[in-house]
Design a protein around this motif. Structure first.
Motif, short mmCIF file in Angstrom:
data_model
loop_
_atom_site.label_atom_id
_atom_site.label_comp_id
_atom_site.label_asym_id
_atom_site.label_seq_id
_atom_site.Cartn_x
_atom_site.Cartn_y
_atom_site.Cartn_z
N GLY A 62 0.75 -0.93 -0.12
CA GLY A 62 -0.14 -0.11 -0.26
C GLY A 62 0.34 0.86 -0.59
O GLY A 62 -0.28 2.49 0.24
N LYS A 63 1.70 1.46 0.60
CA LYS A 63 3.06 2.36 0.75
C LYS A 63 3.49 2.66 -1.53
O LYS A 63 4.26 3.65 -1.55
N CYS A 64 4.06 1.07 -1.69
CA CYS A 64 4.93 1.87 -2.65
C CYS A 64 4.56 0.94 -4.11
O CYS A 64 5.15 0.80 -5.36
N ALA A 65 3.34 0.12 -3.52
CA ALA A 65 2.70 -1.06 -5.29
C ALA A 65 3.20 -2.02 -5.62
O ALA A 65 2.93 -2.06 -6.59
N ARG A 66 5.00 -2.25 -5.19
CA ARG A 66 5.57 -3.42 -5.18
C ARG A 66 4.45 -4.42 -4.69
O ARG A 66 3.61 -5.03 -3.70
N SER A 67 4.84 -5.73 -5.63
CA SER A 67 3.98 -6.74 -5.06
C SER A 67 4.75 -8.42 -4.53
O SER A 67 6.15 -7.87 -5.36
N ALA A 68 4.18 -8.60 -4.42
CA ALA A 68 4.74 -10.01 -3.94
C ALA A 68 4.08 -11.52 -3.22
O ALA A 68 2.98 -11.09 -3.57
N ASN A 69 4.43 -12.70 -3.19
CA ASN A 69 3.70 -13.97 -3.46
C ASN A 69 3.79 -14.22 -1.78
O ASN A 69 2.93 -14.30 -1.27
N ASP A 70 3.97 -13.61 -1.08
CA ASP A 70 4.16 -13.81 0.26
C ASP A 70 4.15 -12.20 1.25
O ASP A 70 4.94 -11.37 1.64
N LYS A 71 3.62 -11.58 2.00
CA LYS A 71 3.07 -10.53 2.73
C LYS A 71 4.13 -9.78 3.59
O LYS A 71 4.58 -8.90 4.17
N GLN A 72 5.52 -11.08 4.20
CA GLN A 72 6.14 -10.36 4.47
C GLN A 72 7.75 -9.65 3.47
O GLN A 72 8.46 -9.07 4.68
N TYR A 73 7.19 -9.96 2.36
CA TYR A 73 8.46 -9.30 1.98
C TYR A 73 7.30 -7.77 1.56
O TYR A 73 8.47 -6.37 0.81
N CYS A 99 5.85 -3.82 3.31
CA CYS A 99 6.26 -3.37 4.09
C CYS A 99 4.39 -2.85 4.28
O CYS A 99 4.05 -2.51 6.04
N GLN A 100 3.61 -3.11 3.70
CA GLN A 100 1.93 -2.28 4.09
C GLN A 100 1.51 -3.06 3.20
O GLN A 100 0.44 -2.76 2.03
N PRO A 101 1.27 -4.68 3.10
CA PRO A 101 0.86 -5.44 2.51
C PRO A 101 -0.81 -5.23 2.30
O PRO A 101 -1.44 -5.60 3.26
N LEU A 102 -1.27 -5.96 1.00
CA LEU A 102 -2.50 -5.56 1.03
C LEU A 102 -3.00 -6.77 0.04
O LEU A 102 -2.02 -7.01 -0.80
N ARG A 103 -4.14 -7.87 0.93
CA ARG A 103 -4.59 -8.89 -0.27
C ARG A 103 -4.83 -8.72 -1.76
O ARG A 103 -5.87 -7.85 -1.90
N LEU A 104 -4.15 -9.19 -3.06
CA LEU A 104 -4.62 -8.66 -3.83
C LEU A 104 -6.33 -10.04 -4.21
O LEU A 104 -6.19 -10.90 -3.71
#
Length: 56
Positions: free
Chosen positions: A33-44, A46-51
């Motif tokens: 939610g901060k930088c719009a980067r994406s990942a398959n695990d929220k640990q990577y 800083c402000q994860p939002l589920r797609l």
């Protein structure tokens, strides 16, 4: 690289960590939610939002 968030990665580290980066971003389930980067695990992230899926 341990469990640094993608926001913490330095630009010069990325070319040396492409193998790890490929695993992290393959089939993303979360977006930051901060930088719009994406990942398959929220640990990577800083402000994860589920797609959400298209049907949601």
């Amino acid at each position: 690289m341990g469990h640094k968030t993608l926001c913490e990665w330095r630009r010069h580290e990325i070319p040396f960590e492409l193998k790890a980066l490929r695993k992290i971003v393959k089939k993303p389930k979360f977006v930051c939610g901060k930088c719009a980067r994406s990942a398959n695990d929220k640990q990577y992230l800083c402000q994860p939002l589920r797609l959400k899926e298209k049907d949601d």
